[in-house]
Write an enzyme that holds these catalytic residues in place. Structure first.
Site, PDB file in Angstrom:
ATOM      1  N   THR A  36       0.823  -1.207   0.000  1.00 43.16           N
ATOM      2  CA  THR A  36       0.000   0.000   0.000  1.00 43.16           C
ATOM      3  C   THR A  36       0.858   1.258   0.000  1.00 43.16           C
ATOM      4  O   THR A  36       0.484   2.267  -0.615  1.00 43.16           O
ATOM      5  CB  THR A  36      -0.967   0.020   1.195  1.00 43.16           C
ATOM      6  OG1 THR A  36      -0.234  -0.161   2.413  1.00 43.16           O
ATOM      7  CG2 THR A  36      -2.010  -1.077   1.068  1.00 43.16           C
ATOM      8  N   GLN A 111       0.923 -13.225  -1.088  1.00 50.25           N
ATOM      9  CA  GLN A 111      -0.418 -13.265  -1.653  1.00 50.25           C
ATOM     10  C   GLN A 111      -0.588 -12.184  -2.718  1.00 50.25           C
ATOM     11  O   GLN A 111      -1.637 -12.105  -3.359  1.00 50.25           O
ATOM     12  CB  GLN A 111      -1.452 -13.064  -0.531  1.00 50.25           C
ATOM     13  CG  GLN A 111      -1.421 -14.169   0.517  1.00 50.25           C
ATOM     14  CD  GLN A 111      -2.190 -13.796   1.769  1.00 50.25           C
ATOM     15  OE1 GLN A 111      -1.944 -12.762   2.379  1.00 50.25           O
ATOM     16  NE2 GLN A 111      -3.127 -14.638   2.159  1.00 50.25           N
ATOM     17  N   ASP A 114       1.667  -8.268  -7.572  1.00 47.34           N
ATOM     18  CA  ASP A 114       2.296  -7.088  -8.181  1.00 47.34           C
ATOM     19  C   ASP A 114       3.753  -7.284  -8.592  1.00 47.34           C
ATOM     20  O   ASP A 114       4.322  -6.446  -9.299  1.00 47.34           O
ATOM     21  CB  ASP A 114       2.180  -5.876  -7.261  1.00 47.34           C
ATOM     22  CG  ASP A 114       2.704  -6.131  -5.845  1.00 47.34           C
ATOM     23  OD1 ASP A 114       3.785  -6.745  -5.707  1.00 47.34           O
ATOM     24  OD2 ASP A 114       2.031  -5.718  -4.883  1.00 47.34           O
ATOM     25  N   HIS A 131      -0.823 -16.487  -5.452  1.00 44.95           N
ATOM     26  CA  HIS A 131      -1.989 -16.068  -6.236  1.00 44.95           C
ATOM     27  C   HIS A 131      -1.602 -15.683  -7.656  1.00 44.95           C
ATOM     28  O   HIS A 131      -2.396 -15.069  -8.378  1.00 44.95           O
ATOM     29  CB  HIS A 131      -2.712 -14.913  -5.544  1.00 44.95           C
ATOM     30  CG  HIS A 131      -3.371 -15.314  -4.257  1.00 44.95           C
ATOM     31  ND1 HIS A 131      -3.740 -14.409  -3.285  1.00 44.95           N
ATOM     32  CD2 HIS A 131      -3.713 -16.541  -3.776  1.00 44.95           C
ATOM     33  CE1 HIS A 131      -4.289 -15.062  -2.274  1.00 44.95           C
ATOM     34  NE2 HIS A 131      -4.279 -16.357  -2.552  1.00 44.95           N
TER      35      HIS A 131
END
Length: 258
Positions: A36, A111, A114, A131
């Site tokens: 983030t 997970q 990116d 993922h």
């Protein structure tokens, strides 16, 4: 709106840093919270991508994606504008890459899709993207993979729903969609690593997505120390030796003082 985090407890940071310094076989589990601060919103948080636009979640559901070209056209437009293409690894990613250079980081399990762990300098063989990755595309027909940017160039050139150039079937990002199974070999590898770790460091994950969250109780039951670093409490905090709440890009470099 910027995400606010609690101020990290200095004593918790000190205790976590000591556990990391003493460990010789560290396994790391990361989630959306580590990215983030690189400008990539999480999915279900207050400013998450799916919170702001619930319809976006459907684009990652395999049956919905395969149902019609209009859905895939929306998905390709969303991929072109994904914030990950403008993101760089932040100090949290860099701290883990530095830990990797000490030889004490056995595996990083993420997970995230990116690719920022590899961008930060962690070798690909030390990273399991459970993922999948948004940096590749995969054909649902023949299974061939290729770079995402190559396909996005086709979209920019006017192909709204570009088919596989080998077999003509549907292309998707090489991520695990809802309705698709995780890769069994990846799960076997991460659970084995958790069982063999002397410390499991959980970073930026709510620990509510299974089966990957099972890494924490597996590690704990095999005698590993558990350190949880997150912006908010998790359901597994009671299994942790230390919980550090705060901005990951600020506290993780202090915990991983190589």
């Amino acid at each position: 709106m910027a995400t606010t985090h609690p101020t990290a407890d200095p004593e918790a940071v000190r205790r976590a840093a000591q556990l990391v310094a003493d460990a010789r076989r560290i396994v790391v589990l990361t989630g959306a919270g580590i990215s983030t601060d690189s400008g990539i919103p999480d999915f279900r948080g207050p400013d998450g991508m799916w919170t702001r636009n619930p319809e976006t979640e459907k684009l990652s559901t395999i049956d919905h994606y395969l149902a019609g070209p209009e859905v895939r056209e929306r998905a390709w437009r969303a991929r072109m504008d994904h914030p990950a293409w403008r993101a760089d690894p932040n100090p949290g990613h860099t701290a883990l890459a530095e830990l990797g250079r000490t030889g004490r980081l056995a595996l990083t399990v993420t997970q995230n899709i990116d690719g920022l762990h590899v961008e930060s300098g962690l070798p690909t063989e030390k990273v399991v993207e459970v993922h999948g990755t948004m940096r590749q595309v995969r054909c649902v027909g023949c299974g061939i993979t290729s770079p995402m940017q190559t396909t996005l160039d086709r979209v920019r050139a006017g192909e709204a729903d570009p088919p596989c150039q080998l077999c003509g079937s549907i292309l998707k990002s090489a991520t695990i969609f809802f309705g698709e199974a995780l890769v069994a070999a990846d799960l076997n590898r991460v659970f084995a690593a958790a069982a063999q770790a002397d410390l499991l460091l959980s970073v930026g994950t709510t620990l509510q997505v299974y089966p990957v969250a099972d890494m924490v109780p597996i590690a704990a039951s095999n005698g590993a120390s558990i350190v949880i670093v997150n912006g908010e409490p998790t359901p597994m905090d009671d299994l942790a030796d230390v919980v550090v709440l705060g901005s990951i890009s600020e506290v993780l470099p202090a915990i991983i003082d190589t």
